[in-house]
Design a protein around this motif. Structure first.
Motif, PDB file in Angstrom:
ATOM      1  N   HIS A  22      69.610  52.951  54.450  1.00 26.64           N
ATOM      2  CA  HIS A  22      70.260  53.017  52.956  1.00 26.64           C
ATOM      3  C   HIS A  22      71.631  54.196  53.518  1.00 26.64           C
ATOM      4  O   HIS A  22      72.299  54.074  53.392  1.00 26.64           O
ATOM      5  CB  HIS A  22      69.618  53.404  51.580  1.00 26.64           C
ATOM      6  N   PHE A  25      73.611  52.882  56.013  1.00 31.81           N
ATOM      7  CA  PHE A  25      74.509  51.121  55.767  1.00 31.81           C
ATOM      8  C   PHE A  25      75.794  51.667  54.301  1.00 31.81           C
ATOM      9  O   PHE A  25      76.895  51.215  54.426  1.00 31.81           O
ATOM     10  CB  PHE A  25      73.715  50.076  54.844  1.00 31.81           C
ATOM     11  N   PHE A  30      78.598  46.965  58.105  1.00 31.67           N
ATOM     12  CA  PHE A  30      77.111  46.024  58.658  1.00 31.67           C
ATOM     13  C   PHE A  30      77.625  45.811  59.733  1.00 31.67           C
ATOM     14  O   PHE A  30      77.028  46.524  61.143  1.00 31.67           O
ATOM     15  CB  PHE A  30      77.104  44.764  57.775  1.00 31.67           C
ATOM     16  N   VAL A  33      76.820  49.424  62.096  1.00 31.34           N
ATOM     17  CA  VAL A  33      75.629  50.208  61.924  1.00 31.34           C
ATOM     18  C   VAL A  33      74.775  50.073  63.064  1.00 31.34           C
ATOM     19  O   VAL A  33      74.743  49.412  63.422  1.00 31.34           O
ATOM     20  CB  VAL A  33      74.680  49.660  60.947  1.00 31.34           C
ATOM     21  N   LYS A  56      69.070  44.311  63.461  1.00 34.15           N
ATOM     22  CA  LYS A  56      69.933  44.976  61.954  1.00 34.15           C
ATOM     23  C   LYS A  56      70.298  43.837  60.919  1.00 34.15           C
ATOM     24  O   LYS A  56      70.201  44.164  59.508  1.00 34.15           O
ATOM     25  CB  LYS A  56      71.131  45.926  62.419  1.00 34.15           C
ATOM     26  N   LEU A  60      69.276  43.920  57.220  1.00 38.04           N
ATOM     27  CA  LEU A  60      69.775  43.486  56.069  1.00 38.04           C
ATOM     28  C   LEU A  60      69.512  42.377  55.165  1.00 38.04           C
ATOM     29  O   LEU A  60      69.178  42.686  53.913  1.00 38.04           O
ATOM     30  CB  LEU A  60      70.969  42.689  56.300  1.00 38.04           C
ATOM     31  N   PHE A 109      76.657  52.069  49.764  1.00 40.08           N
ATOM     32  CA  PHE A 109      76.084  50.805  50.089  1.00 40.08           C
ATOM     33  C   PHE A 109      76.804  49.454  50.564  1.00 40.08           C
ATOM     34  O   PHE A 109      77.054  48.744  51.292  1.00 40.08           O
ATOM     35  CB  PHE A 109      75.342  51.223  49.822  1.00 40.08           C
ATOM     36  N   ASN A 112      80.127  48.605  52.089  1.00 38.59           N
ATOM     37  CA  ASN A 112      80.603  47.908  53.117  1.00 38.59           C
ATOM     38  C   ASN A 112      79.936  46.937  53.501  1.00 38.59           C
ATOM     39  O   ASN A 112      80.163  46.357  54.334  1.00 38.59           O
ATOM     40  CB  ASN A 112      79.052  49.088  53.741  1.00 38.59           C
ATOM     41  N   LEU A 113      78.862  46.576  52.562  1.00 40.79           N
ATOM     42  CA  LEU A 113      78.126  45.392  52.695  1.00 40.79           C
ATOM     43  C   LEU A 113      79.477  43.807  52.758  1.00 40.79           C
ATOM     44  O   LEU A 113      79.132  43.084  52.951  1.00 40.79           O
ATOM     45  CB  LEU A 113      76.972  44.783  51.903  1.00 40.79           C
TER      46      LEU A 113
END
Length: 208
Positions: A22, A25, A30, A33, A56, A60, A109, A112-113
């Motif tokens: 966590h 991320f 992503f 990472v 990775k 995800l 988090f 970024n995703l």
């Protein structure tokens, strides 16, 4: 998805690894990472990581499936509380999701995703365990008050969701990336749901 070896880890060690994942991320998008950073934070050998996850992308998918469970639980709670009201459930999910992803521990988090369109598509259309949002809606279906909806064919409900879910996703994205607009976006989203109700709910006959 994680291997059984991951699930067999002692709770404390598994949580330490999840915290490291966590944190990484939350630190970078992503594409950036680093598995090396994760294993350093978790204090595990590199070989151990690959006993738990394939790569990775596997990470995800696990994270998305985990968050999906949280959203489903909230959706079911809303349906139970409102007697299966589909429209109120969508508004409740909008409120809950906004509050959840803008919490300090979750905000970086999710930013970024969702800054990566490929990740966004993964989240919206395909979950780690192979379930799509068609499957997700099927899980909710028994709890929705279908008698209140103007269902005339077997495809009607799926088509309703095809209208409602993109509307919800758009509202969420606007509110998430501009937190100051939340109240305005919510009011507009609620008004649009009210408009759709007029076409999707059954028209009550006089005297009923």
């Amino acid at each position: 998805m994680p291997t059984q070896t991951f699930y067999n880890l002692p709770e404390e060690k598994r949580q330490k690894l999840l915290d490291a994942i966590h944190e990484e991320f939350s630190r970078v998008p992503f594409d950036d990472v680093s598995i090396n950073q994760i294993i350093r934070l978790a204090g595990i050998p590199r070989g151990s990581f690959y006993q738990y996850f394939e790569d990775k992308q596997d990470l995800l998918q696990y994270l998305m499936a985990d968050y999906r469970k949280v959203f489903k639980q909230h959706a079911l709670a809303s349906l139970e509380r409102t007697g299966g009201n589909l429209f109120q459930m969508l508004l409740d999910i909008f409120d809950f999701t906004h509050a959840f992803v803008t919490e300090e521990k979750n905000n970086a988090f999710f930013k970024n995703l969702f800054s990566d369109i490929r990740v966004n598509i993964d989240f919206l259309h395909q979950q780690a365990d192979g379930n799509t949002y068609d499957d997700f809606s099927a899980e909710l279906l028994p709890h929705i008050d279908m008698d209140s909806l103007d269902i005339r064919s077997k495809d009607d409900f799926g088509n309703m969701l095809g209208i409602l879910l993109p509307l919800t996703g758009e509202a969420f994205a606007r509110a998430f990336f501009d937190v100051s607009s939340y109240e305005h976006v919510r009011a507009q989203y609620s008004a649009r749901l009210d408009l759709l109700k007029r076409g999707l709910l059954k028209v009550k006959e006089a005297g009923t």
